[in-house]
Design an enzyme around this catalytic site. Structure first.
Site, PDB file in Angstrom:
ATOM      1  N   GLY A 188       0.512  -0.952   0.468  1.00  0.00           N
ATOM      2  CA  GLY A 188       0.589  -0.040  -0.607  1.00  0.00           C
ATOM      3  C   GLY A 188       0.766   1.014  -0.024  1.00  0.00           C
TER       4      GLY A 188
ATOM      5  N   GLY B 279      -0.387   4.649   0.765  1.00  0.00           N
ATOM      6  CA  GLY B 279      -0.584   5.577   1.032  1.00  0.00           C
ATOM      7  C   GLY B 279      -0.624   6.029   2.088  1.00  0.00           C
ATOM      8  N   GLY B 280      -1.389   7.006   2.689  1.00  0.00           N
ATOM      9  CA  GLY B 280      -0.101   7.932   4.090  1.00  0.00           C
ATOM     10  C   GLY B 280       0.572   6.859   4.422  1.00  0.00           C
ATOM     11  CB  ALA B 281      -0.987   4.052   6.602  1.00  0.00           C
ATOM     12  N   GLY B 282       1.100   3.599   4.377  1.00  0.00           N
ATOM     13  CA  GLY B 282       2.574   2.713   3.434  1.00  0.00           C
ATOM     14  C   GLY B 282       3.980   3.873   3.586  1.00  0.00           C
TER      15      GLY B 282
ATOM     16  CG  PHE C 109     -12.160  18.864  11.447  1.00  0.00           C
ATOM     17  CD1 PHE C 109     -11.835  19.495  10.407  1.00  0.00           C
ATOM     18  CD2 PHE C 109     -12.958  16.778  11.499  1.00  0.00           C
ATOM     19  CE1 PHE C 109     -12.070  19.082   9.667  1.00  0.00           C
ATOM     20  CE2 PHE C 109     -12.833  16.820  10.232  1.00  0.00           C
ATOM     21  CZ  PHE C 109     -12.882  17.949   8.734  1.00  0.00           C
TER      22      PHE C 109
ATOM     23  CD  GLN D  99     -16.211   8.054  11.073  1.00  0.00           C
ATOM     24  OE1 GLN D  99     -15.635   8.561  10.206  1.00  0.00           O
ATOM     25  NE2 GLN D  99     -16.142   8.328  12.055  1.00  0.00           N
TER      26      GLN D  99
ATOM     27  CG  HIS E 290     -18.430  11.563   6.221  1.00  0.00           C
ATOM     28  ND1 HIS E 290     -18.991  13.099   6.392  1.00  0.00           N
ATOM     29  CD2 HIS E 290     -16.836  12.244   7.550  1.00  0.00           C
ATOM     30  CE1 HIS E 290     -18.166  13.859   6.974  1.00  0.00           C
ATOM     31  NE2 HIS E 290     -16.800  13.563   6.951  1.00  0.00           N
TER      32      HIS E 290
ATOM     33  CG  LEU F 124     -16.295  12.839   2.986  1.00  0.00           C
ATOM     34  CD1 LEU F 124     -17.663  12.105   3.323  1.00  0.00           C
ATOM     35  CD2 LEU F 124     -14.845  12.883   3.370  1.00  0.00           C
TER      36      LEU F 124
ATOM     37  CD  GLU G 183     -16.440  16.020  11.081  1.00  0.00           C
ATOM     38  OE1 GLU G 183     -16.235  16.359  12.366  1.00  0.00           O
ATOM     39  OE2 GLU G 183     -16.407  14.996  10.886  1.00  0.00           O
TER      40      GLU G 183
ATOM     41  NE  ARG H 247     -16.058  12.097  10.320  1.00  0.00           N
ATOM     42  CZ  ARG H 247     -14.498  12.185   9.671  1.00  0.00           C
ATOM     43  NH1 ARG H 247     -14.762  11.065   9.002  1.00  0.00           N
ATOM     44  NH2 ARG H 247     -13.880  12.823   9.025  1.00  0.00           N
TER      45      ARG H 247
ATOM     46  CG  HIS I 168     -15.789   8.398   5.623  1.00  0.00           C
ATOM     47  ND1 HIS I 168     -15.362   8.355   4.227  1.00  0.00           N
ATOM     48  CD2 HIS I 168     -14.943   8.831   6.866  1.00  0.00           C
ATOM     49  CE1 HIS I 168     -14.352   9.813   4.466  1.00  0.00           C
ATOM     50  NE2 HIS I 168     -13.588   9.401   6.176  1.00  0.00           N
TER      51      HIS I 168
ATOM     52  CD  GLU J  85     -10.445   3.401   6.429  1.00  0.00           C
ATOM     53  OE1 GLU J  85     -11.517   2.984   5.974  1.00  0.00           O
ATOM     54  OE2 GLU J  85     -10.195   3.967   4.704  1.00  0.00           O
TER      55      GLU J  85
ATOM     56  NE  ARG K 213     -11.140   7.909  10.621  1.00  0.00           N
ATOM     57  CZ  ARG K 213     -11.911   9.335   9.421  1.00  0.00           C
ATOM     58  NH1 ARG K 213     -11.403  10.011  10.536  1.00  0.00           N
ATOM     59  NH2 ARG K 213     -12.424   9.175   8.506  1.00  0.00           N
TER      60      ARG K 213
ATOM     61  CB  SER L  61      -8.493   9.013   8.630  1.00  0.00           C
ATOM     62  OG  SER L  61      -8.549  10.356   8.208  1.00  0.00           O
TER      63      SER L  61
END
Length: 599
Positions: free
Chosen positions: A13, A15-18, A117, A237, A239, A249, A252, A283, A363, A394, A405, A410
């Site tokens: 992956g 994304g941000g975490a990967g 938020f 969740q 949203h 989406l 928020e 949410r 979401h 996630e 969450r 996130s």
């Protein structure tokens, strides 16, 4: 012919975490990132509103308040040691992103600007607080671009458009992954000392979702089929501000800048349900309130949606902008450029002149692959661990989000636990050897892919996917009860049985999306069953899991995490039989005893 590769560590992956994990692991290891998308197309790029950190740049704030909001927002199912790590490390992680070059919005004196938020408060719930660090409404996009640039600089190896179809796990030791090169259709075996899963969510099991078409949970399902339990799958969740019918989406951030919900009577109905936080309640609360308004006949025109109103005159009427100041259309266009553009393009509505139709959209998965606070994957609900396998983002459950969450958490989760996971992997491989691969590790998944390619049956993947999404949306959605969830379990198991007769049209190998989408459906069916079974078993209402037949939260019996384990064959399940087992693990409580949740 199967190709083989060997790296110290694999990140599944981009994304941000990967990318955060890859960046930190690559400082002392040879790291490869495997992604079925080009990295900057990963779903992190759709995160709009901000990343929470108690920097106190706009007003007084403390990480302890952030920790409390995370725990309360998660309806006290949050492991509180993990919440403390999230809130403490968020400050340093955001500053690290700033030093990498992320273009945050700035205050006049040059500090990172922050906005309100949902669910984020001062003094443990007394009033809203400005905690979300932002880059207009493109925060996730900026994080993704920044981290990818840093990984390229660090010479991380990327295998783009490689689809991970199986994990190599033997004797509770992860030894690598199997992936299909999408372009050629060839299988590749990746051998590694450690693997970190960061593949995102699996919201495509629902009809109306904010998730991209790629979010089908393939590595999560692969781990599940290999005996790794999944934690808290019942908590998904919804949203509150998905575009009506589309599910796309609207962040928020629109409410953070003063937007309000209105019903058919023009009432700001959140004042009734959450008198302190109003439209900035968490949410799960906002989504339920929208459903209640619709149920009671106050949906717009009697239909199943309400409005979000960000017209300057509405915000100024309710004094809902931060600080109660007057706002102008020009200011909103500057702060919310992408959100406003999406409203115009996808809904045909000018939000500076008209309210915008919205409805809750599936979401975020609070549950996922269970991990400890360093990111290492648990083998069971006790003390067992899977050696060499980590997870973050996630797809993982640390559990820092509990039953619901908070917005912006996130992105905090991605960078905080992505970094911790990357560092843990880097340390692990310094002392680990390559565990030997089993003979022909790709044999089982290769046979499953060939079955899908050559099967001559009467079923089409698209039809089965639609039936799955409909039954999950209608029966395991915002409100649930036993009969509905049992219907979902029975229907998904029927679909799994029919999946054995799926026939695809494209029999080729190169770029065979027909084959891969059919494989994705098998993954989603397994995860949908696990979600519905876990939800059916939890006889209480908590966070995003709201049951009409058990409306109260039950701490005496259900203050615990669910662990669901798959007991069937290690490739795609094609049986209507129950092949699941549930166990439970206590919630970690350190500072905040569970109490009634008021907004």
């Amino acid at each position: 012919m199967t190709q083989q590769h060997q790296f110290d560590a694999l990140i599944v992956g981009a994304g941000g975490a990967g990318l955060m994990a890859a960046l930190h692991a690559s400082k002392s290891a040879n790291v490869a990132v495997i992604s079925k998308l080009y990295p900057t197309r990963s779903h992190t790029g759709t995160a709009q509103g901000g990343i929470a950190a108690a920097l106190a740049n706009m007003e007084e704030d403390h990480w302890e308040w952030h920790m409390f909001d995370t725990i309360k927002g998660g309806d006290y199912l949050v492991d509180q040691d993990a919440a403390e790590i999230l809130a403490r490390d968020a400050i340093d992680a955001v500053i690290e992103l700033e030093h990498m070059g992320l273009p945050f919005d700035r205050t006049p004196d040059g500090r990172i600007e922050q906005r309100r938020f949902g669910g984020h408060t001062a003094e443990n719930g007394k009033r809203p607080v400005m905690r979300a660090c932002k880059s207009a409404d493109r925060t996730g996009h900026m994080i993704l671009q920044t981290l990818y640039q840093q990984c390229v600089k660090q010479k991380v190896n990327f295998f783009d458009e490689f689809f991970v179809v199986d994990l190599i796990i033997q004797d509770h030791v992860c030894r690598g992954v199997i992936a299909v090169e999408i372009d050629s259709g060839e299988l590749h075996v990746f051998h590694a000392k450690a693997v970190l899963l960061a593949s995102g969510g699996f919201g495509r099991m629902f009809r109306v979702t904010s998730n991209a078409h790629s979010l089908t949970g393939d590595p999560v399902a692969s781990a599940y089929r290999r005996g790794v339990p999944l934690e808290d799958l019942e908590f998904f969740q919804f949203h509150p501000t998905g575009m009506y019918k589309l599910g796309i989406l609207l962040s928020e951030a629109a409410r953070g800048e003063g937007g309000v919900f209105l019903n058919d009577k023009g009432e700001r109905f959140m004042e009734r349900y959450a008198p302190t936080m109003k439209d900035l309640a968490s949410r799960d609360v906002c989504s339920r309130c929208i459903y209640l308004e619709v149920r009671d006949g106050r949906g717009i025109g009697g239909k199943d949606y309400v409005y979000i109103d960000i017209r300057p005159e509405t915000i100024n009427k309710y004094k809902s902008a931060p600080g109660g100041k007057e706002v102008t259309a020009e200011e909103l266009e500057k702060k919310l450029p992408d959100i406003i553009e999406m409203m115009r393009v996808y809904q045909g509505v000018d939000p500076m002149k008209q309210p915008v139709p919205i409805q809750p959209t599936a979401h975020y998965a609070m549950g996922g692959v269970p991990t400890d606070n360093a990111g290492w994957v648990r083998a069971d609900a006790g003390a067992g661990m899977v050696t060499g396998l980590a997870a973050a983002g996630e797809c993982a459950c640390v559990s820092v989000h509990g039953a619901n969450r908070l917005g912006t958490n996130s992105l905090v989760d991605l960078v905080v636990f992505g970094r911790r996971g990357g560092r843990a992997v880097a340390e692990f491989i310094q002392h680990a050897d390559f565990a030997p691969l089993p003979k022909d590790p790709e044999a089982e998944v290769a046979a499953e892919l060939e079955r899908l390619r050559n099967q001559t049956g009467r079923e089409k993947a698209g039809r089965l996917r639609k039936e799955m999404q409909d039954v999950m949306m209608d029966n395991v959605g915002v409100f649930r009860e036993e009969k509905m969830m049992q219907t979902a379990v029975d229907k998904v198991r029927e679909l799994k049985s029919r999946y054995a007769q799926v026939q695809i049209d494209d029999k080729g190998r190169r770029f065979n999306t027909d084959l891969l989408e059919a494989f994705e459906l098998g993954c989603l069916l397994d995860l949908a069953e696990a979600t519905a079974v876990s939800a059916l078993a939890r006889k209480e209402s908590r966070g995003a899991h709201s049951r009409d037949d058990f409306q109260a939260r039950d701490d005496a019996n259900w203050l615990k995490h669910s662990f669901i384990t798959y007991t069937g064959a290690p490739t795609a399940s094609t049986t209507a039989n129950d092949q699941t087992a549930l166990t439970y693990r206590p919630v970690v409580i350190t500072k905040f005893e569970p109490k009634e949740r008021k907004y």
